[in-house]
Design a protein around this motif. Structure first.
Motif, short mmCIF file in Angstrom:
data_model
loop_
_atom_site.label_atom_id
_atom_site.label_comp_id
_atom_site.label_asym_id
_atom_site.label_seq_id
_atom_site.Cartn_x
_atom_site.Cartn_y
_atom_site.Cartn_z
N THR A 70 0.84 -1.21 0.00
CA THR A 70 0.00 0.00 0.00
C THR A 70 0.87 1.25 0.00
OG1 THR A 70 -1.82 -1.11 1.14
CG2 THR A 70 -1.76 1.28 1.28
N THR A 71 1.95 1.23 0.75
CA THR A 71 2.88 2.36 0.78
C THR A 71 3.47 2.60 -0.61
OG1 THR A 71 3.45 1.85 3.09
CG2 THR A 71 4.94 3.31 1.89
N CYS A 72 3.89 1.53 -1.27
CA CYS A 72 4.42 1.65 -2.63
C CYS A 72 3.40 2.27 -3.57
CB CYS A 72 4.82 0.28 -3.17
SG CYS A 72 6.21 -0.50 -2.35
N LYS A 73 2.18 1.77 -3.51
CA LYS A 73 1.14 2.26 -4.41
C LYS A 73 0.79 3.72 -4.13
CE LYS A 73 -1.08 -2.20 -5.35
NZ LYS A 73 -2.32 -3.00 -5.20
N ALA A 74 0.84 4.11 -2.88
CA ALA A 74 0.57 5.51 -2.54
C ALA A 74 1.64 6.42 -3.12
CB ALA A 74 0.48 5.68 -1.02
N ILE A 75 2.90 6.01 -2.99
CA ILE A 75 4.00 6.80 -3.52
C ILE A 75 3.92 6.91 -5.04
CG2 ILE A 75 6.52 6.92 -3.79
CD1 ILE A 75 6.70 5.48 -1.04
N SER A 76 3.55 5.80 -5.69
CA SER A 76 3.47 5.77 -7.15
C SER A 76 2.23 6.47 -7.69
CB SER A 76 3.48 4.32 -7.65
OG SER A 76 4.67 3.68 -7.28
N GLY A 77 1.26 6.74 -6.82
CA GLY A 77 0.03 7.38 -7.27
C GLY A 77 -1.03 6.41 -7.74
N ILE A 78 -0.78 5.12 -7.53
CA ILE A 78 -1.75 4.10 -7.92
C ILE A 78 -2.89 4.04 -6.92
CG2 ILE A 78 -2.06 1.63 -8.38
CD1 ILE A 78 0.95 1.56 -9.09
N GLN A 79 -2.56 4.33 -5.66
CA GLN A 79 -3.56 4.29 -4.59
C GLN A 79 -3.77 5.69 -4.02
OE1 GLN A 79 -5.57 1.80 -3.25
NE2 GLN A 79 -6.42 3.58 -2.18
N GLU A 80 -5.00 6.15 -4.02
CA GLU A 80 -5.32 7.46 -3.44
C GLU A 80 -5.18 7.41 -1.93
OE1 GLU A 80 -9.03 10.68 -3.43
OE2 GLU A 80 -9.17 8.80 -4.55
N ILE A 81 -4.66 8.49 -1.36
CA ILE A 81 -4.51 8.52 0.08
C ILE A 81 -5.68 9.25 0.72
CG2 ILE A 81 -2.00 8.45 -0.16
CD1 ILE A 81 -1.87 11.35 0.73
N LYS A 82 -5.97 8.88 1.97
CA LYS A 82 -7.10 9.45 2.71
C LYS A 82 -6.70 10.74 3.41
CE LYS A 82 -10.29 8.25 6.47
NZ LYS A 82 -10.64 7.18 7.46
N ALA A 83 -5.48 10.77 3.92
CA ALA A 83 -5.00 11.94 4.66
C ALA A 83 -3.48 12.03 4.52
CB ALA A 83 -5.39 11.85 6.14
N GLY A 84 -2.94 13.22 4.83
CA GLY A 84 -1.50 13.44 4.74
C GLY A 84 -1.10 13.96 3.36
N ARG A 85 0.19 14.00 3.12
CA ARG A 85 0.67 14.43 1.81
C ARG A 85 1.99 13.77 1.46
NH1 ARG A 85 3.03 20.55 1.91
NH2 ARG A 85 4.46 20.35 3.70
N ILE A 86 2.31 13.78 0.17
CA ILE A 86 3.52 13.18 -0.36
C ILE A 86 4.31 14.26 -1.07
CG2 ILE A 86 4.47 11.43 -1.90
CD1 ILE A 86 1.86 9.85 -1.51
N LEU A 87 5.59 14.40 -0.69
CA LEU A 87 6.45 15.41 -1.28
C LEU A 87 7.57 14.74 -2.06
CD1 LEU A 87 6.87 17.74 1.86
CD2 LEU A 87 5.15 17.94 0.05
N PHE A 88 7.89 15.30 -3.22
CA PHE A 88 9.04 14.84 -4.01
C PHE A 88 9.88 16.06 -4.33
CE2 PHE A 88 11.15 13.20 -7.91
CZ PHE A 88 11.70 12.05 -7.37
N GLU A 89 11.12 16.05 -3.80
CA GLU A 89 12.00 17.22 -3.88
C GLU A 89 11.31 18.48 -3.36
OE1 GLU A 89 13.47 17.20 -7.98
OE2 GLU A 89 15.38 16.46 -7.15
N GLY A 90 10.56 18.31 -2.30
CA GLY A 90 9.90 19.45 -1.67
C GLY A 90 8.59 19.87 -2.30
N LYS A 91 8.24 19.27 -3.44
CA LYS A 91 7.01 19.62 -4.14
C LYS A 91 5.90 18.64 -3.74
CE LYS A 91 4.97 19.72 -8.79
NZ LYS A 91 5.20 19.43 -10.24
N ASP A 92 4.73 19.18 -3.42
CA ASP A 92 3.60 18.36 -3.05
C ASP A 92 3.05 17.66 -4.30
OD1 ASP A 92 1.21 17.24 -2.17
OD2 ASP A 92 0.68 18.95 -0.91
N ILE A 93 3.15 16.32 -4.32
CA ILE A 93 2.68 15.56 -5.48
C ILE A 93 1.46 14.70 -5.12
CG2 ILE A 93 4.97 15.49 -6.56
CD1 ILE A 93 5.11 12.51 -5.63
N THR A 94 0.83 15.01 -3.99
CA THR A 94 -0.28 14.19 -3.51
C THR A 94 -1.35 14.00 -4.56
OG1 THR A 94 0.15 15.04 -1.28
CG2 THR A 94 -1.96 13.93 -1.65
N LYS A 95 -1.64 15.04 -5.33
CA LYS A 95 -2.70 14.98 -6.34
C LYS A 95 -2.16 14.74 -7.75
CE LYS A 95 -5.92 15.92 -3.32
NZ LYS A 95 -6.89 14.87 -2.92
N VAL A 96 -0.87 14.55 -7.88
CA VAL A 96 -0.27 14.33 -9.20
C VAL A 96 -0.58 12.90 -9.65
CG1 VAL A 96 1.92 14.15 -10.47
CG2 VAL A 96 1.57 16.01 -8.82
#
Length: 236
Positions: free
Chosen positions: A44-70
């Motif tokens: 599930t962690t892998c899928k969340a990072i890859s964007g395959i699984q939508e997250i319920k709360a929190g955010r994901i940053l890549f090089e400081g950029k919020d990619i949660t909705k990417v």
């Protein structure tokens, strides 16, 4: 600034919490392991990072950029590449064709010939088998092909989900040796594994997941001598 950071990420499947307030980070050039038993939330962690699984709360940053909705396909172009559990090869296509599919994204197409040369040098058996259908390969060879296909996308973060699953001890050892060679190319690796001892020995740092929550974190060496981890995951 971290290459990747998860801040209090939660994921639910219907009423089941698969991840709960998960916070991890990975710096450029590191190999970081996430270990845990089956069902702990690793995939599930892998899928969340890859964007395959939508997250319920929190955010994901890549090089400081919020990619949660990417979307996932745009994360691929950022260099976030996942080699999934179970390999998911195209069985009737040749080894070469499977590798070429890895270069389908813009990142991969730019230097496809150079990248293919690197992959075939890293996994010489794939060069020998490149005209064979993927289904005719052994389990170890199929795993090498799956990793090679991921490398064809020129990852800045390579996510490997259970790369040693179902392999013989000889092939498990070979996979981890190849991971060391990949690290030498300064590719950042997130390794998700049930093989706790091998993954932590290979990693700079690690996280232990239990029931969707991070319960331990530290350097690979620190976790290997942690009494709780040794008792729960290593049986000693």
């Amino acid at each position: 600034m971290h290459l990747l950071e998860l801040e209090n990420v939660s994921v639910s499947y219907d009423a089941v919490n698969a991840l709960q307030d998960c916070s991890i980070y990975i710096d450029k050039g590191e190999m970081v392991s996430i270990v845990g038993s089956n069902g702990a939330g690793k995939t599930t962690t892998c899928k969340a990072i890859s964007g395959i699984q939508e997250i319920k709360a929190g955010r994901i940053l890549f090089e400081g950029k919020d990619i949660t909705k990417v979307p996932s396909y745009d994360r691929v172009e950022l260099g976030i590449i996942q080699c999934p559990e179970g390999r998911h090869l195209f069985p009737e296509m040749s080894v070469l064709e499977n590798l070429q599919i890895g270069a389908y994204c813009k990142r991969g197409r730019k230097d496809e010939t150079k990248n293919l040369k690197y992959v075939l040098e890293l996994f010489p058996i794939l060069d020998e088998r490149k005209s064979q259908a993927a289904r005719t390969l052994s389990g170890g060879e199929q795993q090498m092909l799956a990793i090679g296909r991921a490398l064809m996308s020129v990852p800045r973060l390579l996510i490997l989900d259970e790369p040693s699953l179902g392999l013989s001890p000889v092939n498990v050892q070979l996979v981890f040796e190849k991971l060391e060679e990949i690290r030498a190319k300064e590719i950042t690796v997130l390794l998700v594994e049930q093989n706790v001892e091998k993954s932590l020995r290979s990693s700079d740092r690690g996280y232990a997941l239990e029931n969707g929550a991070i319960v331990l974190e530290g350097s690979g060496e620190e976790l290997l001598v942690n009494d709780d981890l040794r008792r729960v995951y290593l049986g000693v």
